[in-house]
Design an enzyme around this catalytic site. Structure first.
Site, PDB file in Angstrom:
ATOM      1  N   TYR A  69       0.257   4.135  -2.200  1.00 37.00           N
ATOM      2  CA  TYR A  69       0.435   4.911  -0.968  1.00 37.00           C
ATOM      3  C   TYR A  69       0.111   4.090   0.269  1.00 37.00           C
ATOM      4  O   TYR A  69      -0.172   4.623   1.335  1.00 37.00           O
ATOM      5  CB  TYR A  69      -0.425   6.184  -1.011  1.00 37.00           C
ATOM      6  CG  TYR A  69       0.036   7.108  -2.104  1.00 37.00           C
ATOM      7  CD1 TYR A  69       1.088   7.996  -1.880  1.00 37.00           C
ATOM      8  CD2 TYR A  69      -0.521   7.047  -3.377  1.00 37.00           C
ATOM      9  CE1 TYR A  69       1.552   8.810  -2.893  1.00 37.00           C
ATOM     10  CE2 TYR A  69      -0.060   7.860  -4.403  1.00 37.00           C
ATOM     11  CZ  TYR A  69       0.973   8.745  -4.149  1.00 37.00           C
ATOM     12  OH  TYR A  69       1.449   9.541  -5.154  1.00 37.00           O
ATOM     13  N   SER A  70       0.220   2.773   0.120  1.00 35.16           N
ATOM     14  CA  SER A  70      -0.240   1.865   1.161  1.00 35.16           C
ATOM     15  C   SER A  70       0.609   1.928   2.434  1.00 35.16           C
ATOM     16  O   SER A  70       1.818   1.722   2.399  1.00 35.16           O
ATOM     17  CB  SER A  70      -0.192   0.447   0.578  1.00 35.16           C
ATOM     18  OG  SER A  70      -0.297  -0.514   1.577  1.00 35.16           O
TER      19      SER A  70
END
Ligand SMILES: *Cc1c(COP(=O)(O)O)cnc(C)c1O
Length: 288
Positions: A69-70
């Site tokens: 989810y960077s």
């Protein structure tokens, strides 16, 4: 473009908030809307990437690391697309299909995704792991996880220089790169205050390490608050969700729950505790 190859960045806007919790203590609260600094690459990710774009273009390919989810992977993919270099994103853990929204976005901007098991990922910056990546992918410019390296710290120091005229300048901390640069770039008399969004007391050491890597010494006046992680990275709580809703109602801005909401909840709590003397001008950096 400047001579060094870094694209120009216009200063992001500063707005003052009318908030009774600050006014009644004689405090003034301002937001630096760094989320608006670039149309496609928001906030601190743009600050951190800016000076890395020249070297990435020279190498042709940039490889970096991030969780599934960077924000950093998303921003790096967009930067590669906009500025013309290939990007490889090494993702922690296994592939899950269909891709989540963040990774789908990264792929849509041309990033090639590779997956690394969690055990190896913990050692991702060690020479043997990097050598294996070079064997697989050929020559690339390596950007550490979260985009925090010395060039990123220098980009964030520009954020500090833009933040003159305030007594306390606040930012959330993930890898600590933003705080390291912000603190180094602030004019004398101002101090930087970071809010760690991770559990564990290692943030101060990381900020110090990044400043040493960049400047060879600790720079500026700064400290880290450790009491506002709300359970740890990407964790939330009913209290934090309520804070986000309340803040949106007061000011029309929806804070991001991983980073800026934790910082802002911390600033409000410190103000209510009397941690800032009357007359303090507090600037909160909306990092994304
Ligand atoms: C990545 C990110 C951070 C963390 O910045 P560090 O330099 O890693 O400490 C803070 N805020 C937002 C919105 C981010 O996306």
């Amino acid at each position: 473009m400047t001579a060094a190859g870094a694209p120009e960045a216009a200063p992001s806007p500063v707005v003052e908030l009318d908030d009774a919790r600050f006014a009644r203590r004689g405090l003034r609260l301002f937001l630096k809307r760094d989320d608006l600094v670039h149309p496609e690459i928001p906030g601190n990710k743009w600050r951190k990437l800016r000076h890395n774009i020249g070297p990435a273009r020279e190498h042709g390919t940039l490889l970096t690391f991030g969780g599934a989810y960077s924000n950093h992977l998303r921003a790096t993919a967009a930067a590669g697309d906009v500025f013309g270099f290939a990007t490889i994103g090494v993702v922690r853990g296994e592939e899950h299909l269909p891709l989540n929204e963040s990774l789908a976005y990264a792929e849509s901007r041309g990033m090639r995704l590779a997956y690394m098991d969690r055990t190896t990922y913990r050692r991702k910056h060690e020479p043997d792991v990097v050598a294996a990546l070079r064997e697989r992918w050929g020559g690339f410019y390596l950007l550490p996880e979260g985009g925090s390296n010395a060039l990123a710290v220098r980009g964030c120091a520009e954020l500090g220089a833009e933040s003159a005229g305030f007594d306390v300048v606040c930012c959330p901390c993930g890898t600590g790169g933003t705080l390291a640069g912000l603190a180094a770039g602030l004019p004398p008399g101002a101090r930087a205050l970071g809010f760690s969004v991770l559990k564990g007391g290692f943030m101060d050491a990381e900020v110090e390490r990044l400043q040493s890597e960049t400047y060879g010494e600790r720079r500026g006046e700064w400290s880290v608050e450790h009491g506002f992680h709300f359970g740890g990275y990407a964790r939330t709580s009913p209290e934090l969700d309520a804070f986000i809703g309340d803040f949106a109602g007061r000011h029309g801005l929806v804070l991001d729950r991983v980073y800026t909401a934790k910082m802002m909840a911390g600033i409000v709590a410190l103000a209510e505790r009397g941690a800032f003397p009357a007359g303090t001008r507090v600037l909160a950096v909306i990092t994304g």
